[in-house]
Design a protein around this motif. Sequence first.
Motif, short mmCIF file in Angstrom:
data_model
loop_
_atom_site.label_atom_id
_atom_site.label_comp_id
_atom_site.label_asym_id
_atom_site.label_seq_id
_atom_site.Cartn_x
_atom_site.Cartn_y
_atom_site.Cartn_z
N THR D 42 1.02 -0.73 0.33
CA THR D 42 -0.26 0.03 -0.49
C THR D 42 1.01 1.25 0.15
OG1 THR D 42 -1.90 -1.09 1.19
CG2 THR D 42 -2.12 1.29 0.89
N HIS D 82 -8.08 1.19 -0.42
CA HIS D 82 -8.73 0.77 0.41
C HIS D 82 -10.13 1.08 0.58
CE1 HIS D 82 -6.05 -2.28 1.69
NE2 HIS D 82 -5.60 -1.38 1.93
N GLU D 157 -6.05 -4.25 -3.61
CA GLU D 157 -6.45 -4.57 -3.23
C GLU D 157 -8.12 -4.56 -4.50
OE1 GLU D 157 -5.91 -6.70 0.04
OE2 GLU D 157 -3.98 -5.28 1.32
MG LIG Z 1 -2.64 -2.72 2.01
#
Ligand SMILES: [Mg+2]
Lengths: 223, 223, 206, 206, 246
Positions: D42, D82, D157
């Motif tokens: 990330t 996210h 993701e």
């Molecule tokens: Mg992550």
Amino acid sequence: MFKTYILILQRDLTLALRHKTEVLTTIFFFIIVISLFPLGVGIDKELLQKIAPGVAWIAALLASMLALERLFSSDYEDGTLEQMLLSPQPLFVIVLAKVSAHWLLTGLPLVLISPLVGLQYHLDFDRVIMMMLALLIGTPILSLLGAIGAALTLGLRGGGVLISLLLLPLYIPVLIYGAGVVVDSALFNNNTETYLSLLMGFLILSLVLSPWATAAALRIASE
Amino acid sequence: MFKTYILILQRDLTLALRHKTEVLTTIFFFIIVISLFPLGVGIDKELLQKIAPGVAWIAALLASMLALERLFSSDYEDGTLEQMLLSPQPLFVIVLAKVSAHWLLTGLPLVLISPLVGLQYHLDFDRVIMMMLALLIGTPILSLLGAIGAALTLGLRGGGVLISLLLLPLYIPVLIYGAGVVVDSALFNNNTETYLSLLMGFLILSLVLSPWATAAALRIASE
Amino acid sequence: MTLQAHQLSCIQGDRILFEELDFSVKAGELLLIEGQNGCGKTTLLKTLATIRQIDAGKILWNNQSITKLSDDYRDQLTWLGHLNGIKLDLTAAENLKISCTLNGLSVSDLAVMEALEEMGLYGYEDLPVRVLSQGQKRRTALAYLLLSQTLIWILDEPFVALDVKAVKLLQKVITKHVEQGGIVILTTHQEVGLDTGRIQRLRLTR
Amino acid sequence: MTLQAHQLSCIQGDRILFEELDFSVKAGELLLIEGQNGCGKTTLLKTLATIRQIDAGKILWNNQSITKLSDDYRDQLTWLGHLNGIKLDLTAAENLKISCTLNGLSVSDLAVMEALEEMGLYGYEDLPVRVLSQGQKRRTALAYLLLSQTLIWILDEPFVALDVKAVKLLQKVITKHVEQGGIVILTTHQEVGLDTGRIQRLRLTR
Amino acid sequence: MRINWFKYAAPANFYPIAGALAPWFIALAGVLAIIGLYWGFFQTPDILTDQKQYYRIIFVHVASAWMGMWLYAMLVLWALIGIIFNTRLSYMFAAAIAPTGAMFTFLSLWTGAFWGEPSWGTWWDWDPRMTSMLILLFLYIGYMALQSAIDDPRRSDKASSVLAMVGLVMVPVIYWSVNCPNPAECAALHQSSSMEQIDPNIRNAMFIMVASFWIYSFGVIMLRIRNIILEREKQTRWVQELKECQ
Ligand SMILES: [Mg+2]
Ligand code: HEM
Ligand SMILES: Nc1ncnc2c1ncn2[C@@H]1O[C@H](COP(=O)(O)OP(=O)(O)OP(=O)(O)O)[C@@H](O)[C@H]1O
Ligand SMILES: Nc1ncnc2c1ncn2[C@@H]1O[C@H](COP(=O)(O)OP(=O)(O)OP(=O)(O)O)[C@@H](O)[C@H]1O
Ligand SMILES: [Mg+2]
């Protein structure tokens, strides 16, 4: 049960102290509101003396209310409130612990800082003592009643302002008698004891009723 | 650019109107704070007249500030702020649109509701007009300056209280001149124009500087 | 030791998610709830966990209604939702400790550390959870499962954000709980090989 | 049309996540970043998306530093983290419309509806996103990809919370973008068969 | 004949009854209001000469002040019943009463202000009676604001009822503290209602107005409940089969 109380109290205090600013800002908010008044109203000594108790109480009331918004909402947002509701511990103990933490972090500091009002508004020693006493009894009421408002508005958009709408009318008796003590002590009417015992009565009333109402409101909010 | 401005303005207004309470609560907060003062301070007519401008401004200041907290934080929490920062649109336009929405939702209603202060505090017609004029020029300054504070405290715990700490001192000039207009108009000093043009000056200054400062603060906060 | 749903319906807004659902899970069984996005899995789990009210029908625990049992039923539950239920400003160790005490478990610091280490958080115990990665946050929440002593686990997409190693570990933990006579109810969109014989699958369809 | 990293390092707190990383992605390539929880995926993506500052090293877009290019580089980006980046109080349609206009796209209401329908949100366009399920929220955010016209997609993701059907759809969308000469950089813990030849894998190790 | 009252506690059964009764109530209220106002304005003596004719505002002013207070009591009562028996209709009653109560409270303040202007030379004073009426208005507004801020009707019903419960405990405390800012003096100086000393003629006109307001409230509350029922039960079969929804 007592263990849970201590645990939650400790947790909330740790969280607050990890961000010291939060405690300090409540105090500074109080100080700033109090210092703004003479700027807006004028610096006439007698006028200031007259409005001092009222201003101090309204500042205290707003300061205590500002910190209320986060009382449950931070737990709500990260899911820890769900966990508390599902835990086998009685909810009102958890509520009481959180309210205690709120008071220790906002109410108590205000009591300790209040002599400053005395300085800025030319109050004499006796009246300052009275004001501290009144705040000492009155601020826990603010926290207790406030918890109900915080629980009711949990997770609602614009919760912050809504809380004030719900709570400010409920705070009125505390305001009237809290300010009344100080004014009265200046007039040497010697009704101060009556005022203080009235405040004491409110405190007991809210201590008995508020945790239950708050717990009920929390259950409703989380459903 | 203008399209972006309209889009964001529209979006924020839609969001607010989807929860009408939010707009109304700011107004009621103002009304309640104003109504509390006489309860704490006493109901002497002359006293009330004297403190009216100060009280009105401080209530306006607090009401505008309370709503500020959500100005950027709701965008921050759900990630839309990240998207705005990455968009090819100039950031200061986005900021300006959000500030405009904030003023339309909090500042303007306060201006319109302010004659009520006149009623409650026994002000005469001229002073009420002056007060409305002062609020009309002053409240946009509150929103503009407020945006800087909101951006700086973005994502910090206890942001609400921290904002007030940062902002209240900045608001002092607005408070002094804003309240000054009204007091002055009562004394027939005829300095009201000076006061109003001073406020106007502040407004232009903050209109020019604040969007940039806010944009910069947002970039910093999101990193 | 049976958790049963009788003619259970869930309504959100004016949409009926499912109607007249019947199932029963016995001790030592795993119930896997499947279905598309938005078919009502989370809603069902929340209803089972008493976080949401029952719209129609009944949920029985040992043949008694869970609304009546109330706290007696809640004491048996461990719930883990989309939200991790941890405080971002506390460390992983503090969070775990608090979860345990809240649930009436007295655990030593050693046990807490061991649980975190098993979850692969060695070296991260003393950082505020805020700075941890998405997967590490999830692991912190899941570490409580290692210490929990309740019978019924209700887990909403527990595998989300976990890497391959952590997924395996969690599978083991869940399998062990089931084999020791616990009940696990979970949802997931990932194919997870839970190698215990007693899996019931419940497919929600719209 | 190349995105390059030169001797890139990321430091979080006093932890060095990775050091002296080198890679380059050309138009028509997909970069899949892999690694355990907490290895810095990330963080790397945020650095590439200019949401985070570069600690050491350089990122070059067509041989020019992205810090210098600034807005010229950002105009080419689509970022999905996210967080979904949508407003819970607005409807899916309103959210999508706003995303488009913010990014300088003029889209018709019809195009918006079609994108949402393709994402399986038919019948849900006019509900506030708040009441949608986790997966439906994610789908709302992803619907923007169908309309986006930028070159570089950075997706953290993206498959999380999606059901099998939605995962397949997203795979198709990504594959198509790559085959049309776009650049996609993504992370995922799920095994996703992206059936395009030009996949680069980058494994971050601690 | 025994009536099964609980049958009418079901929204589906209450809906048509409310629809049938509401127009009658409102019509009756209108007639009574005309009679009351006519009597009040033209058949009462001009006794209070020092106040000229302004005193005739009293027929609206006092009646609406009373309604404001009574309706709050009704609201709390229904909220209480709702919490105890968990009947949906009682929550709806509470929710439907609030706007009418707030309206009457506001009306009394408004007419009072119009009365105060000519007779006291001020629109507003901080007289305890006015202050407590203002606070009552805030309580109504708080209740309505909370209710409308929550989207889920089940939650909003219960949450606002908890608020009403808190109000039940706090209202006497607030009322008393406003009326007796100085508790010691208050004990000696008891303020009593002046209704007994008033001219019976005036009193009767006032009673007609009060009756009219009560009946009006019933009618409006029924209408409002019908709306709430439609809103909340729109997915049920009986609502979809209604004539007016097709
Ligand atoms: Mg992550
Ligand atoms: C701003 C102006 C005013 C406000 C807000 C106001 C408010 C109220 C309220 C709340 C009540 C009901 C209290 C109760 O029944 O205990 C009331 C009653 C009454 N008001 Fe006013 N009022 C105003 C002005 C006046 C004026 C100017 C008069 C006449 C001189 C007046 C005469 C009365 C009378 C006679 C009653 C009946 C009270 C009783 O039962 O004793 N009001 N008013
Ligand atoms: N007020 C409402 N009106 C209409 N539909 C609603 C309302 N509230 C929720 N829903 C619908 O109810 C469903 C809730 O589903 P839930 O969150 O249980 O899904 P889920 O099976 O967990 O999905 P996911 O796999 O995406 O997590 C969603 O389809 C949502 O759109
Ligand atoms: N202040 C800090 N001190 C020490 N370590 C830190 C600090 N801030 C962040 N970290 C570490 O940096 C890493 C950040 O990782 P990042 O979020 O990029 O992981 P990731 O690869 O995306 O993981 P995941 O698969 O779980 O999403 C984590 O391991 C975290 O513990
Ligand atoms: Mg779900």
